[in-house]
Scaffold this active site. Sequence first.
Site, PDB file in Angstrom:
ATOM      1  N   HIS A  93       0.978  -1.105  -0.057  1.00 40.16           N
ATOM      2  CA  HIS A  93       0.033   0.077  -0.001  1.00 40.16           C
ATOM      3  C   HIS A  93       0.914   1.350  -0.047  1.00 40.16           C
ATOM      4  CE1 HIS A  93      -2.671   3.186   1.422  1.00 40.16           C
ATOM      5  NE2 HIS A  93      -3.850   2.474   0.804  1.00 40.16           N
ATOM      6  N   GLU A 165      -3.854   1.882  -8.054  1.00 37.40           N
ATOM      7  CA  GLU A 165      -4.348   2.743  -6.909  1.00 37.40           C
ATOM      8  C   GLU A 165      -3.023   3.919  -6.894  1.00 37.40           C
ATOM      9  OE1 GLU A 165      -6.345   2.116  -2.906  1.00 37.40           O
ATOM     10  OE2 GLU A 165      -4.301   2.172  -2.417  1.00 37.40           O
ATOM     11  N   SER A 214     -10.419   6.812  -3.760  1.00 40.01           N
ATOM     12  CA  SER A 214     -11.627   7.736  -3.674  1.00 40.01           C
ATOM     13  C   SER A 214     -12.919   7.008  -4.337  1.00 40.01           C
ATOM     14  CB  SER A 214     -11.448   9.021  -4.539  1.00 40.01           C
ATOM     15  OG  SER A 214     -10.739   9.705  -3.776  1.00 40.01           O
TER      16      SER A 214
END
Length: 257
Positions: A93, A165, A214
């Site tokens: 991440h 991402e 988002s």
Amino acid sequence: MNKLVVANWKQNFNVSEASHFMHRLQESTVKVKNVDVVICPSFVALHPLYRQIDHHKFKLGSQAIHAQDSSPATGEVGAPMLRGLVSYAIVGHSYRRAHFNVTDKDVGQKVASCIRSSIVPIICIGENALERAEGRTNQVIKSQLDAALSSVTTEDLKDVVITSEPVWAISTSKNHKEPLPDDITGSIAIIRNILTDRYGAKAAKNTTVLYGGSVNDSNARDYAVLDGVDGFLVGGASLDHNKFAKIINSVQNISET
Ligand code: PGA
């Protein structure tokens, strides 16, 4: 292939809050069909939720994992400790890349460790705002993905999930922006092209590729129909059970049409 929706709760919810959330989510998602739903709580909530959840409807994932199976790394949690408890683990991440010095090489080792313990890694890939402004999106995605997949064989690939991402699209990033549909399909196409080069067109097509950044209950329906999107990794909007249930429904409705 089922679609996939993943909740990344980040550093939110103690054990009782996590348990309360799951009660409410289980009520509001009476049936979950054609969609696998994965909840990634903090480490402390994993075992209580494992005992609580309806395993036909939900799976668990960890938000992070150590690169080594076991080591002197005080405070870390390795894949063999999570085996059987989680089905998935978020790996690489952007927050952990930026703030916990997780390198591309570490990500490759974490992926390998997950695979050894039969945990599906959810590999997060994406460029930050500066890299994007400098026109380096393609190059960043390629170097992150090549390193993440360094030990992944064609056979392993069916148990690997990749998430596009972009860091600039994450709701908590400074000056974050909602992506345009072309941003999403563009990055996913880059990922699938790299997969095609490494593993061939069939394997690339069959790999689950998510979008994250988002995603919320207002845009999920529009994003879910985009070419190549197999589901979502959801941060902020996964902390509200009504919003998260709506996101699951949007993906489910698309799968049914
Ligand atoms: P967001 O977070 O949905 O709040 O943008 C996504 C993530 O960081 O995984």
